[in-house]
Design an enzyme around this catalytic site. Sequence first.
Site, PDB file in Angstrom:
ATOM      1  N   GLY A  86     -35.607  31.569   3.097  1.00  0.00           N
ATOM      2  CA  GLY A  86     -34.337  32.065   2.595  1.00  0.00           C
ATOM      3  C   GLY A  86     -33.292  30.965   2.590  1.00  0.00           C
ATOM      4  O   GLY A  86     -33.617  29.786   2.488  1.00  0.00           O
ATOM      5  N   CYS A  87     -32.040  31.332   2.725  1.00  0.00           N
ATOM      6  CA  CYS A  87     -30.945  30.369   2.716  1.00  0.00           C
ATOM      7  C   CYS A  87     -31.117  29.354   3.844  1.00  0.00           C
ATOM      8  O   CYS A  87     -31.309  29.726   5.001  1.00  0.00           O
ATOM      9  CB  CYS A  87     -29.617  31.105   2.874  1.00  0.00           C
ATOM     10  SG  CYS A  87     -28.188  30.014   2.986  1.00  0.00           S
ATOM     11  N   PHE A  88     -31.055  28.067   3.508  1.00  0.00           N
ATOM     12  CA  PHE A  88     -31.311  27.050   4.532  1.00  0.00           C
ATOM     13  C   PHE A  88     -30.241  27.006   5.612  1.00  0.00           C
ATOM     14  O   PHE A  88     -30.480  26.526   6.709  1.00  0.00           O
ATOM     15  CB  PHE A  88     -31.524  25.659   3.931  1.00  0.00           C
ATOM     16  CG  PHE A  88     -30.555  25.212   2.867  1.00  0.00           C
ATOM     17  CD1 PHE A  88     -29.196  25.404   2.974  1.00  0.00           C
ATOM     18  CD2 PHE A  88     -31.044  24.565   1.733  1.00  0.00           C
ATOM     19  CE1 PHE A  88     -28.319  24.966   1.996  1.00  0.00           C
ATOM     20  CE2 PHE A  88     -30.182  24.122   0.738  1.00  0.00           C
ATOM     21  CZ  PHE A  88     -28.809  24.315   0.866  1.00  0.00           C
TER      22      PHE A  88
END
Length: 199
Positions: A13-15
């Site tokens: 997902g979002c880093f």
Amino acid sequence: MNTAQELSTIGGGCFWCLEAIYEQLEGVISVESGYSGGNRPNPTYEEVCSGTTGHAEVVQITFEPDLVTYKELLWIFFSIHDPTTLDRQGADVGSQYRSAIFPHDVKQNSIAKQVISEIGEADMFGQPVVTQVSFITEFYMADEAFICGSGLEVAPILSIDRYPLGKGEVGQLTLAIRNSYLRVTRGEIPQYRHWLTTS
């Protein structure tokens, strides 16, 4: 690179959320947000978000295996994201948000597959794990404007509770990791401060 250091590259997902968690662990030297697994060199954040580059948002972790093992990093990885949803994490949808592990050598590849197998055998999530495992080819660091800053340091505490725990002994292990992480970061059990860096 020092022989006592290794690299781990993962996407879930979002880093930003991954970076905020791993940068606090003892044995982790640095965490860099970026992109991997695609076919476009030096992509921008906007290009990756378009879903046309094939890249996943990832973090590349430099760590000391004497202090935290690759397998331990993966267990934490599976406790802080949902590996059963194809090309999405929560409200973030697209192949750039896929669950992915990019091993740097044959040993890491074997460990990644072993962990996924153990999760499957324990029916940890009650659904098949769709995490992609493929050897790293290139890692492109994210644009400076999109690298996690101090304003996102609370991201793990805000987001870690929303992911499934799984079942059986593995699920209990995940619960223990999660609860220990949350309690340490909240200062409730300082005697376990070795889980996190002292900074």
